[in-house]
Write an enzyme that holds these catalytic residues in place. Structure first.
Site, PDB file in Angstrom:
ATOM      1  N   HIS A  23       6.572   8.693   0.453  1.00 24.95           N
ATOM      2  CA  HIS A  23       7.640   7.973   1.158  1.00 24.95           C
ATOM      3  C   HIS A  23       8.646   8.990   1.677  1.00 24.95           C
ATOM      4  O   HIS A  23       9.827   8.981   1.275  1.00 24.95           O
ATOM      5  CB  HIS A  23       8.339   6.956   0.240  1.00 24.95           C
ATOM      6  CG  HIS A  23       7.547   5.693   0.034  1.00 24.95           C
ATOM      7  ND1 HIS A  23       7.760   4.844  -1.025  1.00 24.95           N
ATOM      8  CD2 HIS A  23       6.545   5.130   0.753  1.00 24.95           C
ATOM      9  CE1 HIS A  23       6.929   3.823  -0.951  1.00 24.95           C
ATOM     10  NE2 HIS A  23       6.178   3.975   0.121  1.00 24.95           N
ATOM     11  N   HIS A  79      -3.523  -3.459   3.481  1.00 25.35           N
ATOM     12  CA  HIS A  79      -2.098  -3.130   3.563  1.00 25.35           C
ATOM     13  C   HIS A  79      -1.852  -2.223   4.765  1.00 25.35           C
ATOM     14  O   HIS A  79      -2.633  -1.309   5.036  1.00 25.35           O
ATOM     15  CB  HIS A  79      -1.696  -2.435   2.254  1.00 25.35           C
ATOM     16  CG  HIS A  79      -0.275  -2.015   2.135  1.00 25.35           C
ATOM     17  ND1 HIS A  79       0.767  -2.630   2.798  1.00 25.35           N
ATOM     18  CD2 HIS A  79       0.298  -1.031   1.387  1.00 25.35           C
ATOM     19  CE1 HIS A  79       1.905  -2.030   2.465  1.00 25.35           C
ATOM     20  NE2 HIS A  79       1.642  -1.052   1.628  1.00 25.35           N
ATOM     21  N   GLU A  81       0.769  -0.147   5.361  1.00 24.56           N
ATOM     22  CA  GLU A  81       1.500   1.116   5.235  1.00 24.56           C
ATOM     23  C   GLU A  81       0.544   2.269   5.564  1.00 24.56           C
ATOM     24  O   GLU A  81      -0.648   2.223   5.238  1.00 24.56           O
ATOM     25  CB  GLU A  81       2.081   1.265   3.816  1.00 24.56           C
ATOM     26  CG  GLU A  81       3.161   2.320   3.757  1.00 24.56           C
ATOM     27  CD  GLU A  81       4.041   2.239   2.507  1.00 24.56           C
ATOM     28  OE1 GLU A  81       3.741   1.442   1.594  1.00 24.56           O
ATOM     29  OE2 GLU A  81       5.037   2.989   2.448  1.00 24.56           O
ATOM     30  N   ASP A  83      -0.287   5.080   4.570  1.00 22.68           N
ATOM     31  CA  ASP A  83      -1.146   5.802   3.620  1.00 22.68           C
ATOM     32  C   ASP A  83      -2.485   5.072   3.437  1.00 22.68           C
ATOM     33  O   ASP A  83      -3.414   5.625   2.847  1.00 22.68           O
ATOM     34  CB  ASP A  83      -0.452   6.037   2.270  1.00 22.68           C
ATOM     35  CG  ASP A  83       0.166   4.801   1.668  1.00 22.68           C
ATOM     36  OD1 ASP A  83       0.569   3.899   2.428  1.00 22.68           O
ATOM     37  OD2 ASP A  83       0.259   4.725   0.427  1.00 22.68           O
ATOM     38  N   HIS A 147       3.745  -4.467  -2.403  1.00 21.51           N
ATOM     39  CA  HIS A 147       5.193  -4.334  -2.287  1.00 21.51           C
ATOM     40  C   HIS A 147       5.703  -4.481  -0.856  1.00 21.51           C
ATOM     41  O   HIS A 147       6.912  -4.307  -0.599  1.00 21.51           O
ATOM     42  CB  HIS A 147       5.649  -2.966  -2.842  1.00 21.51           C
ATOM     43  CG  HIS A 147       5.156  -1.806  -2.008  1.00 21.51           C
ATOM     44  ND1 HIS A 147       6.005  -0.832  -1.583  1.00 21.51           N
ATOM     45  CD2 HIS A 147       3.960  -1.513  -1.488  1.00 21.51           C
ATOM     46  CE1 HIS A 147       5.324   0.058  -0.867  1.00 21.51           C
ATOM     47  NE2 HIS A 147       4.086  -0.341  -0.815  1.00 21.51           N
ATOM     48  N   ASP A 166      -1.892  -1.346  -3.646  1.00 26.33           N
ATOM     49  CA  ASP A 166      -0.867  -0.553  -4.342  1.00 26.33           C
ATOM     50  C   ASP A 166      -0.638  -1.000  -5.795  1.00 26.33           C
ATOM     51  O   ASP A 166      -0.286  -0.177  -6.647  1.00 26.33           O
ATOM     52  CB  ASP A 166       0.463  -0.629  -3.587  1.00 26.33           C
ATOM     53  CG  ASP A 166       0.487   0.267  -2.362  1.00 26.33           C
ATOM     54  OD1 ASP A 166      -0.157   1.328  -2.377  1.00 26.33           O
ATOM     55  OD2 ASP A 166       1.155  -0.111  -1.380  1.00 26.33           O
ATOM     56  N   TYR A 194       5.507   4.870 -11.193  1.00 31.16           N
ATOM     57  CA  TYR A 194       5.112   4.154  -9.970  1.00 31.16           C
ATOM     58  C   TYR A 194       5.627   2.709 -10.022  1.00 31.16           C
ATOM     59  O   TYR A 194       6.198   2.189  -9.062  1.00 31.16           O
ATOM     60  CB  TYR A 194       3.589   4.190  -9.897  1.00 31.16           C
ATOM     61  CG  TYR A 194       2.937   3.600  -8.683  1.00 31.16           C
ATOM     62  CD1 TYR A 194       2.511   4.412  -7.642  1.00 31.16           C
ATOM     63  CD2 TYR A 194       2.685   2.230  -8.595  1.00 31.16           C
ATOM     64  CE1 TYR A 194       1.872   3.883  -6.539  1.00 31.16           C
ATOM     65  CE2 TYR A 194       2.051   1.697  -7.502  1.00 31.16           C
ATOM     66  CZ  TYR A 194       1.643   2.523  -6.472  1.00 31.16           C
ATOM     67  OH  TYR A 194       1.010   1.985  -5.384  1.00 31.16           O
ATOM     68  N   HIS A 227      -4.254   3.938  -5.167  1.00 29.02           N
ATOM     69  CA  HIS A 227      -3.800   5.275  -5.571  1.00 29.02           C
ATOM     70  C   HIS A 227      -4.190   5.509  -7.031  1.00 29.02           C
ATOM     71  O   HIS A 227      -4.011   4.624  -7.873  1.00 29.02           O
ATOM     72  CB  HIS A 227      -2.271   5.401  -5.510  1.00 29.02           C
ATOM     73  CG  HIS A 227      -1.687   5.194  -4.150  1.00 29.02           C
ATOM     74  ND1 HIS A 227      -1.798   6.101  -3.132  1.00 29.02           N
ATOM     75  CD2 HIS A 227      -0.967   4.161  -3.644  1.00 29.02           C
ATOM     76  CE1 HIS A 227      -1.170   5.648  -2.053  1.00 29.02           C
ATOM     77  NE2 HIS A 227      -0.667   4.461  -2.339  1.00 29.02           N
TER      78      HIS A 227
HETATM   79 FE1  FEO Z   1       2.412   0.592   0.226  1.00 25.44          FE
HETATM   80 FE2  FEO Z   1       0.241   2.969  -0.905  1.00 25.44          FE
HETATM   81  O1  FEO Z   1       1.249   2.030   0.361  1.00 25.44           O
END
Ligand code: FEO
Length: 395
Positions: A23, A79, A81, A83, A147, A166, A194, A227
């Site tokens: 982030h 998702h 985002e 990543d 999230h 996530d 996390y 992750h």
């Molecule tokens: Fe919300 Fe691993 O991205």
């Protein structure tokens, strides 16, 4: 590059050994991380998620070595985002007509980040499913605000794998891929960090979502997050732990956090810690200088605490900027069920303790009114206030 997960499911993600922050620079990464993407090769061939934008070329090249990209029947984007969606544009240049399944907000977010795309997008909602052959199907579960608004999990029947995105992840590069192979101390430390720093602001939704997933009565043999380690050994342990963490969690710990200009506020911090030791030897006491420690690690310590004491000297009619930043971040994490007290030195105007108290209340902490406010350096008279403050913090 392909790693076997179970039967016809493989990991095809990116092991990000070098990652130091996430982030932007807002989240410190101490043990690497991974962006987990998965390939399912049943009657249908399905790609679940991709990897972070900087690794998009490696991702597509590596995937090409594993499979003819034209064999991919569809992609699931859990998702938006970057990543996880950050390699989609690169991949779709190769297979522009491949259908993508995601939530309506996911495609909106992807296009917001990468521009309007003319992809064959199919939006899904909780309970929708797709047959992938061999008697198996994928069932989608929206994970709104866990999230991001678009977040989604995908459950694979037959192999009983929950691709949770996530949720249940950790920023931890595990070469061996699975939770039972990971260093347990690092795994749990990273899972908690996390949860605290990314998931905790949405803790009430975690509780509801887990209840909803449980009510579906789906057997879960593997939880495959986006992750870190894949939970194959007792996968429900991380679900049960999330339930605990999401419910006003605390341990028998008190944490003293401060910044200091010339050492006076530090002296008070040390005395408070000593007094906690004296009054309650079984309580874990930790002391940190806010300016010298990583803020994400500090938040994890606050999360574990039943109470905190926060100190700052008065500087320019205010508290030190390090403490201001720390308290602002702490407020955003929405901790519950914790007490707090304030302390600090001053030379003339002396606003710091009052400001700290207001900010601690505003961050949702139950304020203990006792405080230590010392003119110049703390005196024996100032220290004499500490036993009562500590008594009330521990009560
Ligand atoms: Fe919300 Fe691993 O991205």
């Amino acid at each position: 590059m392909r790693r076997h997960v179970k039967n016809n499911v493989s990991w095809v993600g990116y092991m990000d050994w070098e990652l130091e922050t996430f982030h932007g620079d807002d989240y410190s990464v101490d043990n690497g991380s991974s962006q987990n993407a998965y390939l399912i090769e049943e009657g249908k061939t399905v790609l679940i998620d991709t990897v972070w934008t900087p690794h998009r070329k490696d991702f597509v090249e590596n995937l090409k070595k594993e499979i003819d990209l034209n064999k991919i029947d569809f992609i699931v984007a859990n998702h938006a985002e970057c990543d996880h969606s950050g390699s989609l544009v690169e991949l779709m240049k190769e297979i522009p007509n491949t259908p993508i399944y995601c939530t309506p907000l996911c495609i909106k977010s992807i296009e917001g980040q990468f521009g309007k795309q003319n992809w064959d997008v199919h939006t899904v909602k909780t309970g929708d499913s797709i047959d992938i052959g061999n008697g198996k199907k994928l069932i989608f579960v929206e994970m709104r605000m866990l999230h991001w608004p678009d977040s989604m999990a995908t459950y694979m029947t037959g192999d009983n794998i929950l691709f949770s995105n996530d949720a249940f992840g950790q920023h931890y590069a595990v070469a061996e891929l699975f939770n039972d192979k990971a260093d347990q101390a690092i795994l749990w430390r990273e899972a908690m960090k996390y949860f605290v720093n990314i998931i905790h602001p949405f803790a009430p939704l975690v509780t509801k979502k887990i209840a909803e997933i449980k009510s579906l009565n789906l057997p879960i043999d593997i939880i495959a997050p986006s992750h870190g380690a894949i939970w194959r050994d007792n996968p429900m342990q991380i679900v049960e732990t999330y339930e605990k963490w999401a419910n006003a969690y605390q341990e028998n710990q008190v944490t003293v956090l401060y910044d200091t200009m010339w050492g006076g506020t530090e002296k008070i911090a040390h005395k408070i810690a000593e007094e906690i030791e004296t009054q309650s030897p079984e309580t874990v006491v930790k002391v940190f200088n806010i300016a010298k420690k990583d803020k994400n690690d500090l938040m994890t310590e606050v999360f574990k605490s039943k109470a905190i004491a926060v100190g700052s000297p008065t500087a320019i009619n205010d508290i030190l900027s390090t403490v201001t930043g720390f308290l602002a971040f702490m407020k955003s994490l929405k901790f519950k069920n914790k007490k707090a007290a304030a302390f600090g030195c001053y030379g003339w105007s002396g606003e710091s303790v009052k400001i700290l108290q207001e900010k601690l209340k505003d961050a949702g902490f139950a304020l203990v009114e006792d405080n230590v406010k010392s003119l110049w350096n703390p005196t024996d008279e100032d220290f004499a206030k500490i036993p009562e403050l500590v008594k009330n913090l521990l009560a």
